[in-house]
Scaffold this motif. Structure first.
Motif, PDB file in Angstrom:
ATOM      1  N   MET A   1       0.845  -1.166   0.000  1.00  0.00           N
ATOM      2  CA  MET A   1       0.000   0.000   0.000  1.00  0.00           C
ATOM      3  C   MET A   1       0.896   1.236   0.000  1.00  0.00           C
ATOM      4  N   LYS A   2       0.540   2.201  -0.804  1.00  0.00           N
ATOM      5  CA  LYS A   2       1.298   3.436  -0.907  1.00  0.00           C
ATOM      6  C   LYS A   2       0.393   4.598  -0.512  1.00  0.00           C
ATOM      7  N   LYS A   3       0.860   5.404   0.459  1.00  0.00           N
ATOM      8  CA  LYS A   3       0.067   6.549   0.907  1.00  0.00           C
ATOM      9  C   LYS A   3       0.951   7.779   1.008  1.00  0.00           C
ATOM     10  N   LYS A   4       0.319   8.939   0.796  1.00  0.00           N
ATOM     11  CA  LYS A   4       1.014  10.219   0.912  1.00  0.00           C
ATOM     12  C   LYS A   4       0.484  10.963   2.138  1.00  0.00           C
ATOM     13  N   PHE A   5       1.404  11.667   2.797  1.00  0.00           N
ATOM     14  CA  PHE A   5       1.057  12.421   3.990  1.00  0.00           C
ATOM     15  C   PHE A   5       1.660  13.819   3.888  1.00  0.00           C
ATOM     16  N   LYS A   6       0.954  14.785   4.437  1.00  0.00           N
ATOM     17  CA  LYS A   6       1.469  16.153   4.509  1.00  0.00           C
ATOM     18  C   LYS A   6       2.238  16.281   5.818  1.00  0.00           C
ATOM     19  N   LEU A   7       3.348  16.991   5.759  1.00  0.00           N
ATOM     20  CA  LEU A   7       4.163  17.238   6.942  1.00  0.00           C
ATOM     21  C   LEU A   7       4.038  18.701   7.341  1.00  0.00           C
ATOM     22  N   GLU A   8       4.064  18.944   8.634  1.00  0.00           N
ATOM     23  CA  GLU A   8       3.987  20.309   9.143  1.00  0.00           C
ATOM     24  C   GLU A   8       5.169  20.537  10.080  1.00  0.00           C
ATOM     25  N   ASP A   9       5.849  21.647   9.916  1.00  0.00           N
ATOM     26  CA  ASP A   9       6.984  22.049  10.752  1.00  0.00           C
ATOM     27  C   ASP A   9       8.220  21.174  10.576  1.00  0.00           C
ATOM     28  N   LEU A  10       8.442  20.680   9.382  1.00  0.00           N
ATOM     29  CA  LEU A  10       9.702  20.001   9.065  1.00  0.00           C
ATOM     30  C   LEU A  10      10.695  21.111   8.738  1.00  0.00           C
ATOM     31  N   ASP A  11      11.733  21.258   9.577  1.00  0.00           N
ATOM     32  CA  ASP A  11      12.564  22.457   9.537  1.00  0.00           C
ATOM     33  C   ASP A  11      13.765  22.425   8.601  1.00  0.00           C
ATOM     34  N   CYS A  12      14.305  21.239   8.280  1.00  0.00           N
ATOM     35  CA  CYS A  12      15.502  21.259   7.441  1.00  0.00           C
ATOM     36  C   CYS A  12      15.589  20.025   6.544  1.00  0.00           C
ATOM     37  N   ALA A  13      16.298  20.200   5.443  1.00  0.00           N
ATOM     38  CA  ALA A  13      16.446  19.126   4.466  1.00  0.00           C
ATOM     39  C   ALA A  13      17.271  17.976   5.034  1.00  0.00           C
ATOM     40  N   HIS A  14      18.230  18.297   5.885  1.00  0.00           N
ATOM     41  CA  HIS A  14      19.055  17.253   6.503  1.00  0.00           C
ATOM     42  C   HIS A  14      18.191  16.331   7.373  1.00  0.00           C
ATOM     43  N   CYS A  15      17.291  16.920   8.145  1.00  0.00           N
ATOM     44  CA  CYS A  15      16.383  16.122   8.983  1.00  0.00           C
ATOM     45  C   CYS A  15      15.462  15.268   8.107  1.00  0.00           C
ATOM     46  N   ALA A  16      15.011  15.822   6.995  1.00  0.00           N
ATOM     47  CA  ALA A  16      14.157  15.080   6.077  1.00  0.00           C
ATOM     48  C   ALA A  16      14.894  13.854   5.546  1.00  0.00           C
ATOM     49  N   ALA A  17      16.162  14.021   5.200  1.00  0.00           N
ATOM     50  CA  ALA A  17      16.960  12.902   4.691  1.00  0.00           C
ATOM     51  C   ALA A  17      17.170  11.849   5.778  1.00  0.00           C
ATOM     52  N   LYS A  40       6.051  16.924   2.172  1.00  0.00           N
ATOM     53  CA  LYS A  40       5.231  15.722   1.977  1.00  0.00           C
ATOM     54  C   LYS A  40       6.071  14.478   2.193  1.00  0.00           C
ATOM     55  N   MET A  41       5.385  13.399   2.551  1.00  0.00           N
ATOM     56  CA  MET A  41       6.037  12.117   2.764  1.00  0.00           C
ATOM     57  C   MET A  41       5.207  11.044   2.080  1.00  0.00           C
ATOM     58  N   THR A  42       5.875  10.152   1.364  1.00  0.00           N
ATOM     59  CA  THR A  42       5.208   9.018   0.732  1.00  0.00           C
ATOM     60  C   THR A  42       5.774   7.747   1.344  1.00  0.00           C
ATOM     61  N   ILE A  43       4.876   6.883   1.809  1.00  0.00           N
ATOM     62  CA  ILE A  43       5.266   5.611   2.417  1.00  0.00           C
ATOM     63  C   ILE A  43       4.668   4.484   1.594  1.00  0.00           C
ATOM     64  N   ASP A  44       5.495   3.526   1.216  1.00  0.00           N
ATOM     65  CA  ASP A  44       5.052   2.313   0.542  1.00  0.00           C
ATOM     66  C   ASP A  44       5.405   1.156   1.479  1.00  0.00           C
ATOM     67  N   ALA A  45       4.367   0.517   2.022  1.00  0.00           N
ATOM     68  CA  ALA A  45       4.590  -0.545   3.008  1.00  0.00           C
ATOM     69  C   ALA A  45       3.566  -1.660   2.806  1.00  0.00           C
ATOM     70  N   VAL A  46       3.832  -2.793   3.470  1.00  0.00           N
ATOM     71  CA  VAL A  46       2.924  -3.941   3.349  1.00  0.00           C
ATOM     72  C   VAL A  46       1.544  -3.580   3.889  1.00  0.00           C
ATOM     73  N   ASP A  47       0.507  -4.050   3.202  1.00  0.00           N
ATOM     74  CA  ASP A  47      -0.873  -3.684   3.520  1.00  0.00           C
ATOM     75  C   ASP A  47      -1.323  -4.134   4.905  1.00  0.00           C
ATOM     76  N   ASP A  48      -1.044  -5.372   5.258  1.00  0.00           N
ATOM     77  CA  ASP A  48      -1.625  -5.929   6.483  1.00  0.00           C
ATOM     78  C   ASP A  48      -1.027  -5.350   7.767  1.00  0.00           C
ATOM     79  N   ARG A  49       0.098  -4.646   7.684  1.00  0.00           N
ATOM     80  CA  ARG A  49       0.722  -4.053   8.862  1.00  0.00           C
ATOM     81  C   ARG A  49       0.847  -2.539   8.745  1.00  0.00           C
ATOM     82  N   PHE A  50       0.152  -1.944   7.815  1.00  0.00           N
ATOM     83  CA  PHE A  50       0.373  -0.523   7.515  1.00  0.00           C
ATOM     84  C   PHE A  50       0.154   0.371   8.737  1.00  0.00           C
TER      85      PHE A  50
END
Length: 72
Positions: A1-17, A40-50
């Motif tokens: 399953m692949k889902k997208k999420f919005k992030l709020e208050d992510l302060d730096c690119a280094h932390c994102a990495a 934004k963050m995109t997560i692709d993970a197994v469906d039954d444990r998402f």
């Protein structure tokens, strides 16, 4: 399953990495992308444990960037 999420208050690119690498290390995660510029963050993970995987994702992100919120 692949889902997208919005992030709020992510302060730096280094932390994102760092978040992206940590999320990719979680068991059951196939791929993860954390885009600092788009906040934004995109997560692709197994469906039954998402939901359980997302709890781990939230914990990992809170350790790296305590102010960052993952919005549905």
């Amino acid at each position: 399953m692949k889902k997208k999420f919005k992030l709020e208050d992510l302060d730096c690119a280094h932390c994102a990495a760092k978040m992206e690498e940590a999320i990719k290390g979680i068991d059951g995660v196939n791929d993860a992308v954390v885009n600092f510029l788009a906040q934004k963050m995109t997560i692709d993970a197994v469906d039954d444990r998402f939901d359980a995987i997302m709890e781990e994702v939230k914990a990992v992100c809170a350790k790296i960037e305590p102010d960052c919120q993952i919005l549905v």
